[in-house]
Motif scaffolding. Structure first.
Motif, mmCIF file in Angstrom:
data_model
loop_
_atom_site.group_PDB
_atom_site.id
_atom_site.type_symbol
_atom_site.label_atom_id
_atom_site.label_comp_id
_atom_site.label_asym_id
_atom_site.label_seq_id
_atom_site.Cartn_x
_atom_site.Cartn_y
_atom_site.Cartn_z
ATOM 1 N N GLU A 200 0.861 -1.182 0.000
ATOM 2 C CA GLU A 200 0.000 0.000 0.000
ATOM 3 C C GLU A 200 0.897 1.232 0.000
ATOM 4 O OE1 GLU A 200 -3.049 -0.074 2.988
ATOM 5 O OE2 GLU A 200 -3.606 -2.151 2.561
ATOM 6 N N TYR A 201 0.658 2.135 -0.932
ATOM 7 C CA TYR A 201 1.491 3.330 -1.051
ATOM 8 C C TYR A 201 0.956 4.418 -0.118
ATOM 9 C CZ TYR A 201 3.730 0.770 -4.707
ATOM 10 O OH TYR A 201 4.422 -0.212 -5.394
ATOM 11 N N GLY A 202 1.155 4.133 1.172
ATOM 12 C CA GLY A 202 0.758 5.035 2.234
ATOM 13 C C GLY A 202 1.641 4.786 3.437
ATOM 14 N N ASN A 203 1.796 5.771 4.289
ATOM 15 C CA ASN A 203 2.577 5.640 5.509
ATOM 16 C C ASN A 203 1.966 4.576 6.410
ATOM 17 O OD1 ASN A 203 2.984 6.746 8.561
ATOM 18 N ND2 ASN A 203 4.751 7.286 7.298
ATOM 19 N N TRP A 204 2.806 3.891 7.172
ATOM 20 C CA TRP A 204 2.325 2.788 8.010
ATOM 21 C C TRP A 204 1.258 3.246 9.004
ATOM 22 C CZ3 TRP A 204 2.755 2.480 13.343
ATOM 23 C CH2 TRP A 204 3.580 3.427 13.971
ATOM 24 N N LYS A 205 1.361 4.491 9.486
ATOM 25 C CA LYS A 205 0.360 5.001 10.430
ATOM 26 C C LYS A 205 -0.988 5.189 9.738
ATOM 27 C CE LYS A 205 3.028 8.488 11.627
ATOM 28 N NZ LYS A 205 4.296 8.076 10.965
ATOM 29 N N MET A 206 -0.948 5.598 8.476
ATOM 30 C CA MET A 206 -2.180 5.734 7.699
ATOM 31 C C MET A 206 -2.867 4.381 7.568
ATOM 32 S SD MET A 206 -3.746 8.247 6.039
ATOM 33 C CE MET A 206 -2.467 9.392 5.522
ATOM 34 N N VAL A 207 -2.084 3.331 7.348
ATOM 35 C CA VAL A 207 -2.632 1.978 7.222
ATOM 36 C C VAL A 207 -3.246 1.534 8.542
ATOM 37 C CG1 VAL A 207 -2.075 -0.419 6.706
ATOM 38 C CG2 VAL A 207 -0.976 1.415 5.405
ATOM 39 N N MET A 208 -2.543 1.766 9.650
ATOM 40 C CA MET A 208 -3.077 1.384 10.956
ATOM 41 C C MET A 208 -4.338 2.185 11.289
ATOM 42 S SD MET A 208 -3.101 -0.400 13.729
ATOM 43 C CE MET A 208 -1.550 -1.233 14.097
ATOM 44 N N GLU A 209 -4.334 3.480 11.032
ATOM 45 C CA GLU A 209 -5.505 4.303 11.333
ATOM 46 C C GLU A 209 -6.732 3.807 10.556
ATOM 47 O OE1 GLU A 209 -4.951 8.598 11.146
ATOM 48 O OE2 GLU A 209 -2.805 8.301 11.516
ATOM 49 N N ARG A 323 -0.558 -8.511 8.996
ATOM 50 C CA ARG A 323 0.672 -7.866 9.485
ATOM 51 C C ARG A 323 0.984 -6.660 8.612
ATOM 52 N NH1 ARG A 323 5.241 -11.747 8.627
ATOM 53 N NH2 ARG A 323 5.398 -10.728 6.595
ATOM 54 N N MET A 324 1.347 -5.555 9.259
ATOM 55 C CA MET A 324 1.650 -4.313 8.548
ATOM 56 C C MET A 324 3.054 -3.863 8.921
ATOM 57 S SD MET A 324 -2.028 -2.606 9.477
ATOM 58 C CE MET A 324 -1.859 -3.241 11.157
ATOM 59 N N LEU A 325 3.937 -3.763 7.934
ATOM 60 C CA LEU A 325 5.321 -3.362 8.173
ATOM 61 C C LEU A 325 5.728 -2.255 7.205
ATOM 62 C CD1 LEU A 325 7.006 -6.859 8.663
ATOM 63 C CD2 LEU A 325 6.466 -5.184 10.433
ATOM 64 N N PRO A 326 6.395 -1.217 7.711
ATOM 65 C CA PRO A 326 6.780 -0.100 6.852
ATOM 66 C C PRO A 326 7.902 -0.475 5.895
ATOM 67 C CG PRO A 326 7.666 0.206 9.061
ATOM 68 C CD PRO A 326 6.786 -1.000 9.125
ATOM 69 N N LEU A 327 7.773 0.000 4.658
ATOM 70 C CA LEU A 327 8.821 -0.161 3.652
ATOM 71 C C LEU A 327 9.511 1.160 3.342
ATOM 72 C CD1 LEU A 327 7.042 -2.516 1.082
ATOM 73 C CD2 LEU A 327 8.675 -3.167 2.860
ATOM 74 N N GLY A 328 8.868 2.250 3.655
ATOM 75 C CA GLY A 328 9.398 3.578 3.386
ATOM 76 C C GLY A 328 8.442 4.610 3.934
#
Length: 424
Positions: A200-209, A323-328
């Motif tokens: 997903e081309y979004g910040n990890w916090k955006m995904v969690m929210e 599971r959600m892990l940041p890539l960038g």
């Protein structure tokens, strides 16, 4: 003219701990984060150091490494990690990095191996991490001084977590709570029916929210909402009675509380809608063999989240682990694992396409929502708005947790000595 506080709410970021503190303080109570927290590379690096290298991170399921020599790998921030069972059956975790020249030992996502052999120069490690063989080294070379670097690992209810910190947070409260919650779902006796990665081309916090609220569900997830009970229907008296009846069935059966909440987690049992028995397009059971045990006529799911990296759903017939892990700074890897009973047979006990359909569609919809939200917060016109006290309470809890963790990390940095030995 734009006020100073409004400017800070935009994505522009000057760098440095003081600037991050200014951004944190610029955030109004019960409002979203300034845009820089979703876009800035320096804040992303701070997130890795303050969150992903210090907190317990969800890795996967114990059933993925059932026997000695089974392993799975994951990358957390910049650190590749390998989790395995040693020859005694103990679960261990190591940095997936050779002690010789730092070569990444294992590229495979999962598999089986009798030993860890570096492909570069053939340094060979036992499954307990000790160095067994390193050729062409001098006579005074001591292999006992070069084991793999261990990573803290914990298991709970058939799931695995690791922590990269030297001194990890206390895992015991979460372990105690989830042991009770997960006990009836028998994840230790499961298998992964399917696994899918989605970037997903979004910040990890955006995904969690996005995962922490169902404000958007009625318009964003038609297929999911065929069976998924919106937790905020609890405000409806008729629905509240339905939920209370469902809880009573579990508690009467001796399975413990139906709601558990702590600083890093929330778990709640909720029934499905109407006469649905599983999260499928038609509401019918997806897997003929149940996964674990449930009280008679108690069809619903255990929903649980653990910051910063996972949310999950345990149904009577299958479990979905996400599971959600940041890539960038603006890129997140979302991995979904569908678990079924270990003895369930595809084609006899379940149809794979039917099992996957609802969550595959839902994940694709969430990807589109996150990426459109990410595009909006990049704007110089973005100003964080207030959260709904009811429909976005889960988002507010997460964001408050994140701000507290970042602030605590910055406190530590301000107390750390500079090169000349003075505090910064």
């Amino acid at each position: 003219m734009i006020s100073t506080s409004a400017t800070l709410e935009q994505q522009t970021f000057a760098g440095g701990a003081a600037s991050v503190r200014d951004l944190l303080r610029a955030r109004r109570p019960r409002h979203g984060l300034p845009g820089a927290f979703y876009t800035d590379p320096d804040i992303y690096a701070l997130d890795i150091a303050a969150i992903f290298e210090r907190e317990w991170i969800f890795v996967g399921a114990l059933c993925e490494i059932p026997k000695p020599g089974n392993f799975l790998t994951v990358t957390i921030g910049n650190s590749p990690i390998i989790v395995l069972r040693d020859r005694k059956g103990e679960v261990r975790a190591f940095f997936n990095t050779c002690r010789h020249r730092g070569f990444k030992l294992c590229d495979a996502a999962k598999g089986h191996t009798p030993a860890l052999i570096c492909p570069y120069h053939r340094w060979t490690y036992r499954l307990d991490g000790t160095l067994a063989h390193a050729k062409h080294m001098p006579e005074d070379f001591n292999p006992e001084e070069f084991p793999l670097v261990s990573v803290h690992v914990r298991t709970v209810g058939g799931t695995i977590y690791v922590c990269l910190a030297d001194d990890p947070p206390d895992f015991a409260p979460y372990q105690e709570a989830l042991t009770q919650q997960l006990a009836p779902h028998a994840l230790e006796h499961a298998k992964v029916a399917f696994e899918a990665d989605l970037v997903e081309y979004g910040n990890w916090k955006m995904v969690m929210e996005n995962s922490r609220e169902c404000y958007h569900c009625a318009t964003g997830h038609d297929e999911l909402m065929l069976t998924f009970l919106d937790i905020y229907d609890f405000a409806n008296p008729d629905q509240a009675t339905n939920i209370r009846s469902y809880w009573d069935k579990w508690e009467t059966a001796g399975f413990g509380p139906s709601v558990s909440e702590g600083p890093t987690h929330r778990a709640v049992r909720l029934p499905l809608t109407g006469d649905a028995r599983s999260m499928t397009m038609d509401g019918k059971i997806a897997v003929g063999r149940p996964l674990g045990q449930a009280p008679a006529d108690a069809y619903g799911s255990l929903r649980w989240v653990h910051y910063p990296s996972t949310f999950n759903h345990c149904l009577n017939d299958y479990t979905v682990l996400i599971r959600m892990l940041p890539l960038g700074p603006e890129e997140t890897l979302v991995t979904t694992k569908w678990l079924v009973d270990a003895d369930a047979v595809e084609g006899r006990d379940y149809d794979l396409s039917n099992l996957l359909k609802v969550w595959t569609i839902t994940n694709d919809q969430d990807k589109a929502l996150v990426e459109r939200n990410q595009a909006g917060v990049r704007s110089s016109g973005y100003r964080p708005g207030p959260y709904s006290p009811s429909l976005e309470a889960g988002v507010l809890k997460f964001v408050d947790w994140y701000c507290e963790k970042l602030d605590h990390h910055l406190d530590g940095l301000s107390r750390s000595p500079n090169r000349d030995g003075r505090s910064s």
